[in-house]
Design an enzyme around this catalytic site. Sequence first.
Site, PDB file in Angstrom:
ATOM      1  N   GLY A   1       0.800  -1.228   0.000  1.00  0.00           N
ATOM      2  CA  GLY A   1       0.000   0.000   0.000  1.00  0.00           C
ATOM      3  C   GLY A   1       0.829   1.273   0.000  1.00  0.00           C
ATOM      4  N   GLN A   2       0.151   2.414  -0.267  1.00  0.00           N
ATOM      5  CA  GLN A   2       0.864   3.705  -0.346  1.00  0.00           C
ATOM      6  C   GLN A   2       1.558   4.057   0.965  1.00  0.00           C
ATOM      7  OE1 GLN A   2      -0.916   7.085  -2.777  1.00  0.00           O
ATOM      8  NE2 GLN A   2      -2.750   6.120  -1.902  1.00  0.00           N
TER       9      GLN A   2
ATOM     10  N   LEU B   1      -6.187 -10.262   6.213  1.00  0.00           N
ATOM     11  CA  LEU B   1      -7.149  -9.847   7.239  1.00  0.00           C
ATOM     12  C   LEU B   1      -8.463 -10.612   7.108  1.00  0.00           C
ATOM     13  CD1 LEU B   1      -6.471  -6.013   7.357  1.00  0.00           C
ATOM     14  CD2 LEU B   1      -5.809  -7.760   9.022  1.00  0.00           C
TER      15      LEU B   1
ATOM     16  N   TYR C   1      -9.542  -2.242   2.698  1.00  0.00           N
ATOM     17  CA  TYR C   1     -10.250  -2.314   1.417  1.00  0.00           C
ATOM     18  C   TYR C   1     -10.492  -0.854   1.038  1.00  0.00           C
ATOM     19  CZ  TYR C   1     -13.829  -3.849  -1.981  1.00  0.00           C
ATOM     20  OH  TYR C   1     -14.556  -4.108  -3.121  1.00  0.00           O
ATOM     21  N   THR C   2      -9.776  -0.331   0.047  1.00  0.00           N
ATOM     22  CA  THR C   2      -9.815   1.117  -0.240  1.00  0.00           C
ATOM     23  C   THR C   2     -10.471   1.432  -1.593  1.00  0.00           C
ATOM     24  OG1 THR C   2      -7.608   0.905  -1.191  1.00  0.00           O
ATOM     25  CG2 THR C   2      -7.753   1.640   1.118  1.00  0.00           C
TER      26      THR C   2
ATOM     27  N   THR D   1     -10.450   7.478   7.779  1.00  0.00           N
ATOM     28  CA  THR D   1     -10.654   8.338   6.606  1.00  0.00           C
ATOM     29  C   THR D   1     -11.616   9.499   6.857  1.00  0.00           C
ATOM     30  OG1 THR D   1     -11.576   8.318   4.351  1.00  0.00           O
ATOM     31  CG2 THR D   1     -12.469   6.718   5.885  1.00  0.00           C
ATOM     32  N   ASP D   2     -11.459  10.537   6.047  1.00  0.00           N
ATOM     33  CA  ASP D   2     -12.371  11.685   6.064  1.00  0.00           C
ATOM     34  C   ASP D   2     -13.761  11.281   5.570  1.00  0.00           C
ATOM     35  OD1 ASP D   2     -11.718  13.144   2.825  1.00  0.00           O
ATOM     36  OD2 ASP D   2     -11.175  11.169   3.536  1.00  0.00           O
TER      37      ASP D   2
ATOM     38  N   TYR E   1     -17.757   2.162   1.820  1.00  0.00           N
ATOM     39  CA  TYR E   1     -16.368   2.278   2.289  1.00  0.00           C
ATOM     40  C   TYR E   1     -16.311   3.110   3.571  1.00  0.00           C
ATOM     41  CZ  TYR E   1     -11.718   4.362   2.722  1.00  0.00           C
ATOM     42  OH  TYR E   1     -10.516   4.814   3.228  1.00  0.00           O
TER      43      TYR E   1
ATOM     44  N   TRP F   1      -7.464  11.896   1.114  1.00  0.00           N
ATOM     45  CA  TRP F   1      -6.974  12.214  -0.229  1.00  0.00           C
ATOM     46  C   TRP F   1      -5.482  11.905  -0.356  1.00  0.00           C
ATOM     47  CZ3 TRP F   1      -9.602  17.169  -2.673  1.00  0.00           C
ATOM     48  CH2 TRP F   1     -10.977  17.114  -2.430  1.00  0.00           C
TER      49      TRP F   1
HETATM   50  N1  LIG Z   1      -5.908   6.273  -0.144  1.00  0.00           N
HETATM   51  C1  LIG Z   1      -6.505   7.282   0.425  1.00  0.00           C
HETATM   52  O1  LIG Z   1      -6.812   8.281  -0.212  1.00  0.00           O
HETATM   53  C2  LIG Z   1      -6.829   7.251   1.876  1.00  0.00           C
HETATM   54  C3  LIG Z   1      -6.551   6.131   2.659  1.00  0.00           C
HETATM   55  N2  LIG Z   1      -6.900   6.111   3.974  1.00  0.00           N
HETATM   56  C4  LIG Z   1      -6.625   4.916   4.785  1.00  0.00           C
HETATM   57  O2  LIG Z   1      -5.196   4.808   4.909  1.00  0.00           O
HETATM   58  C5  LIG Z   1      -4.810   3.447   4.875  1.00  0.00           C
HETATM   59  C6  LIG Z   1      -3.773   3.246   3.802  1.00  0.00           C
HETATM   60  O3  LIG Z   1      -4.317   3.682   2.576  1.00  0.00           O
HETATM   61  P1  LIG Z   1      -3.425   3.436   1.255  1.00  0.00           P
HETATM   62  O4  LIG Z   1      -1.987   3.401   1.632  1.00  0.00           O
HETATM   63  O5  LIG Z   1      -3.899   4.362   0.191  1.00  0.00           O
HETATM   64  O6  LIG Z   1      -3.869   1.956   0.896  1.00  0.00           O
HETATM   65  P2  LIG Z   1      -3.670   1.185  -0.495  1.00  0.00           P
HETATM   66  O7  LIG Z   1      -5.008   1.100  -1.159  1.00  0.00           O
HETATM   67  O8  LIG Z   1      -2.508   1.769  -1.212  1.00  0.00           O
HETATM   68  O9  LIG Z   1      -3.249  -0.272   0.001  1.00  0.00           O
HETATM   69  C7  LIG Z   1      -4.108  -0.951   0.858  1.00  0.00           C
HETATM   70  C8  LIG Z   1      -3.393  -2.220   1.225  1.00  0.00           C
HETATM   71  O10 LIG Z   1      -4.264  -2.968   2.073  1.00  0.00           O
HETATM   72  C9  LIG Z   1      -3.890  -4.309   1.960  1.00  0.00           C
HETATM   73  N3  LIG Z   1      -5.048  -5.182   1.905  1.00  0.00           N
HETATM   74  C10 LIG Z   1      -6.145  -5.102   1.125  1.00  0.00           C
HETATM   75  N4  LIG Z   1      -6.952  -6.143   1.347  1.00  0.00           N
HETATM   76  C11 LIG Z   1      -6.332  -6.904   2.297  1.00  0.00           C
HETATM   77  C12 LIG Z   1      -6.635  -8.108   2.965  1.00  0.00           C
HETATM   78  N5  LIG Z   1      -7.721  -8.808   2.659  1.00  0.00           N
HETATM   79  N6  LIG Z   1      -5.760  -8.586   3.887  1.00  0.00           N
HETATM   80  C13 LIG Z   1      -4.617  -7.910   4.165  1.00  0.00           C
HETATM   81  N7  LIG Z   1      -4.258  -6.763   3.580  1.00  0.00           N
HETATM   82  C14 LIG Z   1      -5.111  -6.282   2.652  1.00  0.00           C
HETATM   83  C15 LIG Z   1      -3.085  -4.485   0.692  1.00  0.00           C
HETATM   84  O11 LIG Z   1      -1.764  -4.799   1.078  1.00  0.00           O
HETATM   85  P3  LIG Z   1      -1.083  -6.147   0.547  1.00  0.00           P
HETATM   86  O12 LIG Z   1      -1.284  -6.138  -0.953  1.00  0.00           O
HETATM   87  O13 LIG Z   1       0.314  -6.044   0.980  1.00  0.00           O
HETATM   88  O14 LIG Z   1      -1.838  -7.271   1.190  1.00  0.00           O
HETATM   89  C16 LIG Z   1      -3.115  -3.119   0.050  1.00  0.00           C
HETATM   90  O15 LIG Z   1      -1.895  -2.819  -0.544  1.00  0.00           O
HETATM   91  C17 LIG Z   1      -6.101   2.639   4.699  1.00  0.00           C
HETATM   92  O16 LIG Z   1      -6.505   2.180   5.967  1.00  0.00           O
HETATM   93  C18 LIG Z   1      -7.094   3.650   4.137  1.00  0.00           C
HETATM   94  O17 LIG Z   1      -8.436   3.337   4.498  1.00  0.00           O
HETATM   95  C19 LIG Z   1      -7.538   7.172   4.581  1.00  0.00           C
HETATM   96  C20 LIG Z   1      -7.832   8.309   3.846  1.00  0.00           C
HETATM   97  C21 LIG Z   1      -7.459   8.427   2.471  1.00  0.00           C
HETATM   98  C1  LIG Z   2     -10.628  10.051 -12.364  1.00  0.00           C
HETATM   99  C2  LIG Z   2     -11.570  11.181 -12.108  1.00  0.00           C
HETATM  100  C3  LIG Z   2     -12.167  11.316 -10.880  1.00  0.00           C
HETATM  101  N1  LIG Z   2     -13.031  12.354 -10.660  1.00  0.00           N
HETATM  102  C4  LIG Z   2     -13.667  12.529  -9.353  1.00  0.00           C
HETATM  103  C5  LIG Z   2     -14.355  11.291  -8.805  1.00  0.00           C
HETATM  104  C6  LIG Z   2     -14.321  11.528  -7.321  1.00  0.00           C
HETATM  105  O1  LIG Z   2     -15.413  12.354  -6.931  1.00  0.00           O
HETATM  106  C7  LIG Z   2     -13.040  12.305  -7.109  1.00  0.00           C
HETATM  107  C8  LIG Z   2     -11.962  11.431  -6.498  1.00  0.00           C
HETATM  108  O2  LIG Z   2     -11.665  10.404  -7.387  1.00  0.00           O
HETATM  109  P1  LIG Z   2     -11.028   9.014  -6.893  1.00  0.00           P
HETATM  110  O3  LIG Z   2     -12.036   7.943  -7.050  1.00  0.00           O
HETATM  111  O4  LIG Z   2      -9.716   8.888  -7.544  1.00  0.00           O
HETATM  112  O5  LIG Z   2     -10.720   9.254  -5.357  1.00  0.00           O
HETATM  113  P2  LIG Z   2     -11.324   8.388  -4.153  1.00  0.00           P
HETATM  114  O6  LIG Z   2     -11.086   6.933  -4.418  1.00  0.00           O
HETATM  115  O7  LIG Z   2     -12.688   8.852  -3.847  1.00  0.00           O
HETATM  116  O8  LIG Z   2     -10.308   8.825  -3.002  1.00  0.00           O
HETATM  117  C9  LIG Z   2     -10.640   8.451  -1.715  1.00  0.00           C
HETATM  118  O9  LIG Z   2      -9.950   7.259  -1.424  1.00  0.00           O
HETATM  119  C10 LIG Z   2     -10.333   6.743  -0.155  1.00  0.00           C
HETATM  120  C11 LIG Z   2      -9.533   5.477   0.094  1.00  0.00           C
HETATM  121  C12 LIG Z   2     -10.242   7.743   0.953  1.00  0.00           C
HETATM  122  O10 LIG Z   2     -10.139   7.370   2.116  1.00  0.00           O
HETATM  123  C13 LIG Z   2     -10.569   9.180   0.648  1.00  0.00           C
HETATM  124  O11 LIG Z   2      -9.903  10.069   1.545  1.00  0.00           O
HETATM  125  C14 LIG Z   2     -10.224   9.569  -0.778  1.00  0.00           C
HETATM  126  O12 LIG Z   2      -8.838   9.783  -0.948  1.00  0.00           O
HETATM  127  O13 LIG Z   2     -12.637  12.786  -8.396  1.00  0.00           O
HETATM  128  C15 LIG Z   2     -13.330  13.294 -11.655  1.00  0.00           C
HETATM  129  O14 LIG Z   2     -14.120  14.222 -11.449  1.00  0.00           O
HETATM  130  N2  LIG Z   2     -12.742  13.151 -12.879  1.00  0.00           N
HETATM  131  C16 LIG Z   2     -11.871  12.130 -13.140  1.00  0.00           C
HETATM  132  O15 LIG Z   2     -11.357  12.035 -14.289  1.00  0.00           O
HETATM  133 MG   LIG Z   3     -10.021   5.508  -5.207  1.00  0.00          MG
END
Ligand SMILES: NC(=O)C1=CN([C@@H]2O[C@H](COP(=O)(O)OP(=O)(O)OC[C@H]3O[C@@H](n4cnc5c(N)ncnc54)[C@H](OP(=O)(O)O)[C@@H]3O)[C@@H](O)[C@H]2O)C=CC1
Ligand SMILES: Cc1cn([C@H]2C[C@H](O)[C@@H](COP(=O)(O)OP(=O)(O)O[C@H]3O[C@@H](C)C(=O)[C@@H](O)[C@H]3O)O2)c(=O)[nH]c1=O
Ligand SMILES: [Mg+2]
Length: 297
Positions: free
Chosen positions: A10-11, A36, A60-61, A100-101, A124, A149
Amino acid sequence: MRIVVTGKSGQVTSALQALDAGGIEVIAIGRPELDLLQPSTVREIIAKIKPNVVVSSAAYTAVDKAESDEASAFAINRDGARALAAAAAELSLPIIHLSTDYVFDGDKAESYVESDAVGPVSVYGRSKLEGEYAVAAANENHFIMRTAWVYSTFGHNFVKTMLRLAETREELSVVSDQLGCPTSANDIAEAIVKIADRLASDSSPDLRGVFHLAGNGETSWAGFARYVMSVLEEKTGRRVTVKDIATADYPTAAKRPANSRLCCDKLKGLYGVSMPEWRMSARDAVTKLLEEPKEAV
Ligand SMILES: NC(=O)C1=CN([C@@H]2O[C@H](COP(=O)(O)OP(=O)(O)OC[C@H]3O[C@@H](n4cnc5c(N)ncnc54)[C@H](OP(=O)(O)O)[C@@H]3O)[C@@H](O)[C@H]2O)C=CC1
Ligand SMILES: Cc1cn([C@H]2C[C@H](O)[C@@H](COP(=O)(O)OP(=O)(O)O[C@H]3O[C@@H](C)C(=O)[C@@H](O)[C@H]3O)O2)c(=O)[nH]c1=O
Ligand SMILES: [Mg+2]
């Protein structure tokens, strides 16, 4: 100090592993060894690593996919998180759990504070809120970190999506009626290390609970995309414009909050931790992505 973090690919977990944090050992675990969906395996894995702090980042994101995959979203974001928090509690360890927000309904005019009422509008968001409750119930020694975000040079994120679309389009259409705080995974990783250090050395209850941590400042997704395109043009001369559209013009499976800006004053007050202005960090990420070989974006 040893930190174990879930969600290896993950990120946030990738950013933590990339950190050159002197004196901090980061051990990332993920599938297949940590799934998990098999919560019974969690405790044994954590006990073997013997960390000082557990960071729960795996989730699960897939926001839109979750709308038709509710069972998986809750199994991972609530039940998986609960198992991890319980394992940490059995080992008397603090847990930092990422949330998350999207737990907010988006109707508030200003940015959200931790004590504001929640009201997720997506599967989600609901699954992540249930995860917060499950973690807090399973381990009182918790730091629930609501961020937002998240982008980086790793994994999948909005910045990489925009750069990829910009390769073949002269104009992008992006919603301008959803407000939030873009947050760099690198900045989250830096903050996690500082917070983990405090939790491991200070048992004060004030340092436990729910905290907001997001990039400093705010924008809409269109504003975020426009800034990314301005860096693209500066670095490569390629000019791609961004057209503001309404949420209704970009239908998605999941509803998203119109406003999910997070106020981070509580973290600043209790931990002295604050985040860089979002454009500064976004610029770094875009610059690095543009330096990578094409297929990486
Ligand atoms: N992305 C965003 O914009 C935001 C994210 N967050 C939260 O921050 C955290 C990290 O987000 P981010 O880094 O973007 O996550 P990513 O979506 O980049 O990665 C999520 C990771 O979760 C793991 N995962 C998914 N399903 C399973 C499973 N069944 N069992 C074990 N591991 C699993 C995977 O790791 P692997 O492949 O190694 O198993 C995957 O790489 C999350 O809790 C998310 O909800 C909050 C706000 C915004
Ligand atoms: C790709 C794209 C998206 N969008 C819009 C859709 C949506 O409303 C917004 C965000 O798009 P995304 O689906 O990429 O972002 P999204 O997956 O909603 O991102 C979220 O991820 C989860 C995990 C979080 O926890 C949140 O904080 C947030 O970061 O941008 C456009 O308007 N034009 C586009 O070309
Ligand atoms: Mg997304």
